[in-house]
Design an enzyme around this catalytic site. Structure first.
Site, PDB file in Angstrom:
ATOM      1  N   GLY A 114       2.557   0.600  -4.346  1.00 53.42           N
ATOM      2  CA  GLY A 114       3.557  -0.380  -4.755  1.00 53.42           C
ATOM      3  C   GLY A 114       4.895   0.214  -5.145  1.00 53.42           C
ATOM      4  N   VAL A 138       0.813  -1.212   0.000  1.00 58.43           N
ATOM      5  CA  VAL A 138       0.000   0.000   0.000  1.00 58.43           C
ATOM      6  C   VAL A 138       0.852   1.270   0.000  1.00 58.43           C
ATOM      7  CG1 VAL A 138      -0.216   0.299   2.501  1.00 58.43           C
ATOM      8  CG2 VAL A 138      -2.116   0.936   1.016  1.00 58.43           C
ATOM      9  N   TYR A 139       2.141   1.160   0.255  1.00 61.10           N
ATOM     10  CA  TYR A 139       2.997   2.339   0.277  1.00 61.10           C
ATOM     11  C   TYR A 139       3.177   2.869  -1.146  1.00 61.10           C
ATOM     12  CZ  TYR A 139       4.464   1.023   5.054  1.00 61.10           C
ATOM     13  OH  TYR A 139       4.510   0.690   6.397  1.00 61.10           O
ATOM     14  N   SER A 140       2.566   4.020  -1.399  1.00 59.79           N
ATOM     15  CA  SER A 140       2.667   4.684  -2.714  1.00 59.79           C
ATOM     16  C   SER A 140       2.280   3.747  -3.855  1.00 59.79           C
ATOM     17  CB  SER A 140       4.083   5.241  -2.932  1.00 59.79           C
ATOM     18  OG  SER A 140       4.398   6.196  -1.943  1.00 59.79           O
TER      19      SER A 140
END
Length: 345
Positions: free
Chosen positions: A65, A61-63
């Protein structure tokens, strides 16, 4: 660098690890965390590896992928020197199967993470949130299959309640499926809720804590001061509402003591706050987040020394809060230390 067992497992992890949430930053939250590209990420990894930091944590979920992709580029050619921890379970799209930990979602999420990271296995996969809509048996049977296929080495959780962890561990015990060995948790001098239930659970059941946001969502950097506005460059100006709530007066009380200890020890405020965490029960590794080399080098100075007992006691006193029910009756009684000696204080 000190290396510690990760919970009740044979895996050793460094006392400090690196969080890649600043890699490839995009959007209102992660874009303010940092926008580290592959070249800068590789320099940060060089510093980490030289210091003995070998565990790197990210999430799908960080940016969207991008963090996993940048981390994958940064570790290219040295996969055997690092441990990769990633997470899945939070929504990554609007579709009905783009959130949670169903068999469909888990298998697809792991395959996608492997592709972005440029590797054929993940050392530690953590479920980013409890999925109340999927039976724990389905989740654990799927994780078992992924471990048996060689795509995962170890499994853990993040942001679970105590009963959710115990329900899962009971199913693992009953069916012989992999047990969770890690619990990635919010824990800091300004956020000690982990101690009430999840810390005793971790000690009893063998889950090592991987600590996220050890500086209280950027509040324990030494730049936040009583009676002063937020510094212009602080990410809190844009991200405070995304993070855990903090009582301001308690924060300033803690910062006052940190100031005193910085004067006594010659260490920086972030180093002292992280060093305090490293002394806490069940903590396997503290995840550092750094937008640049200077922040990273400063945070790495949290190891190789130790606060004195009296200094720890002053931080404990400044940061303590009343435990919620049903914990507070026992913590008020003299017999508590006898009931739970490893976690007293």
């Amino acid at each position: 660098m000190e290396y510690r067992p990760l919970g009740r497992s044979g895996l050793k992890v460094p006392a400090l690890s690196f969080g890649a949430g600043t890699f490839g930053g995009a959007g209102p939250l992660f874009g303010n965390w940092g926008t580290t590209d592959a070249a800068e990420a590789r320099r940060l990894l060089n510093i980490c590896l030289e210091a003995g930091v070998t565990l790197f944590d990210t999430a799908d979920v960080y940016s969207d992928g991008a963090s996993e992709r940048v981390l994958g580029e940064a570790i290219r050619g040295r996969r055997d020197r690092v441990l990769i921890s990633t997470k899945t379970g939070l929504p990554t799209g609007e579709g009905p199967n783009q959130a949670g930990t169903s068999r469909l979602r888990l298998v697809g999420a792991v395959e996608a993470a492997l592709a972005r990271l440029g590797t054929d296995y993940i050392d530690l996969l953590q479920l980013h949130a409890f999925d109340a809509g999927t039976p724990v048996e389905e989740v654990l049977a799927t994780l078992d299959g992924l471990v048996r296929a060689g795509k995962l080495r170890y499994v853990g959780v993040s942001n679970f309640a105590g009963w959710q962890i115990m329900k899962s561990l009971a199913a693992s015990e009953r069916h012989g499926w992999p047990r969770y060995v890690a619990n990635q948790v919010y824990y800091s001098l300004v956020g000690r809720d982990y101690e009430w239930e999840l810390m005793p659970l971790g000690a009893d059941q063998g889950l090592g804590a991987l600590v996220w946001s050890p500086l209280g969502w950027g509040r324990l950097t030494g730049r936040i001061r009583r009676g002063a506005p937020l510094p212009a460059g602080s990410r809190l100006n844009a991200t405070a509402d995304f993070g855990p709530p903090v009582d301001e007066e308690r924060l300033y009380r803690i910062v006052d003591v940190l100031d005193e200890l910085a004067e006594e020890t010659g260490r920086t405020i972030p180093q002292i706050a992280i060093n305090w965490l490293l002394r806490r029960p069940t903590v396997a590794s503290v995840i550092l987040g750094a937008r640049n080399e200077a922040q990273l080098v400063d945070n790495l100075g949290a190891v190789g020394w130790a606060l004195e007992a009296g200094q720890i006691a002053r931080l404990d006193a400044a940061s303590v809060v009343e435990a919620p029910y049903p914990h507070f009756p026992y913590r008020r009684q003299a017999g508590f230390a006898r009931l739970d000696p490893p976690l007293a204080g």
